[in-house]
Enzyme design. Structure first.
Site, PDB file in Angstrom:
ATOM      1  CB  SER A  91      -0.900   0.020   1.241  1.00 54.89           C
ATOM      2  OG  SER A  91      -1.631   1.237   1.313  1.00 54.89           O
ATOM      3  CE1 TYR A 113      -4.147  -2.293   5.004  1.00 58.87           C
ATOM      4  CE2 TYR A 113      -3.440  -0.118   4.263  1.00 58.87           C
ATOM      5  CZ  TYR A 113      -3.869  -1.406   3.980  1.00 58.87           C
ATOM      6  OH  TYR A 113      -4.010  -1.807   2.673  1.00 58.87           O
TER       7      TYR A 113
END
Length: 267
Positions: free
Chosen positions: A129, A142
Site C-alpha cells: 500500500s 495498517y
C-alpha cells in the site's frame, strides 16, 4: 503455454479484479478465499485458503501443482484493514492484522518458493500500500504492516534472485472497493481523548475509498509487471498526489512533512 497464477484474497475488490483480468488475458488463474462460496459465476477457479492457517496454504499450493505441474506467479493480495487511535486499539487486534498482512503473506511465499526453485523461474507480487510508505494518523497499524511487507520483499528478492525468481512490491493507493466494510474499526469510545478527531477521520478515510480509482487499473498494472523481463522492486499505483506524497516525504524535513499530513487530516 499459459502461465499458472495464484491470487490470494480473490473473492472481491482488487484481488477479484486482478484474477478476472488475468484470466481474460489467457492465464490459468486460481483465486482463493477463506470460504469460497457463491463463486460459481467467477470466470476463474476459486479454492480455499486462509493465510492464518498454514495447512490450508500448503493444501492449496499442492492442489495447483498437482493439477498444473507448475506455479509461475503468486499475487499475494489477501489482507485486512484496521483503523483507530493506537492508544485505543486493542493489542490483540494489532497482532491479528500483522498476522494477516505480514506473516500470512510470508507463509504463502514460503509455500510457493520450493516449486519456483525447482522450475527455476517464478514471480511473486506482494500487494502492499502507498500507506506503507508513511505513518498515517488512525491508520498507523495498517501502515506498519504494509511497510514491513515492503522491507521483507526487498530482503527476500535478493535471497531468491539466483534461483530465477523475482519478488516485487506493488503498492496501491485508494481504490473503490469494499475494504472499508471489511476492516477492523476501533470503536469510538465516549471517554476517548481522540473521539472527535477519530470520528471525523473515519468519514474522511471512507470517502477516499469511495472516490478511489477503478480496481481494473490495478489489474492492468499487475499484468504489465508480470510481463516485464527485468522488473523493478517497487511499483506504485494510484493518483498523482498519492504517489507524489512519497516523493515529498523523501525530500522534505520531517516536521514539515508531518505538518502537511496533519493539515490534510485536520489535526
Amino acid at each position: 503455454m499459459s502461465k499458472v497464477v495464484l491470487v490470494t484474497g480473490a473473492s472481491s475488490g482488487i484481488g477479484k479484479s486482478i484474477a478476472t483480468y488475468l484470466h481474460e488475458k489467457g492465464y490459468k488463474v486460481f483465486g482463493t478465499s477463506r470460504n469460497p462460496k457463491n463463486t460459481e459465476n467467477f470466470s476463474f477457479q476459486m479454492i480455499a485458503l486462509d493465510v492464518l492457517k498454514v495447512e490450508t496454504i500448503e493444501t492449496a499450493v499442492a492442489f495447483i501443482i498437482k493439477k498444473e505441474g507448475r506455479l509461475d506467479v503468486l499475487i499475494n493480495n489477501a489482507g485486512m484493514g484496521i483503523t483507530g487511535p493506537i492508544e485505543d486499539t486493542p493489542t490483540d487486534e494489532m497482532r491479528a492484522v500483522f498476522n494477516t498482512n505480514l506473516f500470512g503473506a510470508i507463509d504463502v511465499m514460503k509455500a510457493v518458493l520450493p516449486q519456483m526453485r525447482l522450475q527455476k523461474h517464478g514471480m511473486i507480487l506482494n500487494v502492499t500500500s502507498i500507506a506503507g510508505y508513511m505513518g498515517l494518523p488512525f491508520r498507523g497499524l495498517y501502515s506498519a504492516t504494509k511497510g514491513a511487507l515492503e522491507l521483507v520483499t526487498e530482503s527476500i528478492s535478493m535471497e531468491v534472485k539466483s534461483f530465477g525468481i523475482n519478488v516485487v512490491n506493488i503498492a496501491p493507493g485508494d481504490f473503490a472497493t469494499n475494504i472499508a466494510a471489511g476492516r477492523y474499526h476501533t470503536p469510538i469510545f465516549e471517554n476517548s481523548a481522540y473521539k472527535e478527531n477519530y470520528r471525523a477521520n473515519l468519514d474522511l478515510m471512507d470517502s477516499h475509498v469511495n472516490g478511489g480509482m477503478n480496481p481494473l487499473e490495478m489489474a492492468k498494472a499487475v499484468y504489465d509487471v508480470i510481463n516485464t523481463k527485468k522488473p523493478n522492486i517497487h511499483y506504485k499505483v494510484g493518483g498523482f498526489m498519492e504517489k507524489f506524497s512519497i516523493v515529498l516525504k523523501r525530500v522534505l524535513p520531517d516536521k514539515m512533512y508531518q505538518k502537511i499530513l496533519m493539515n490534510h487530516y485536520k489535526l
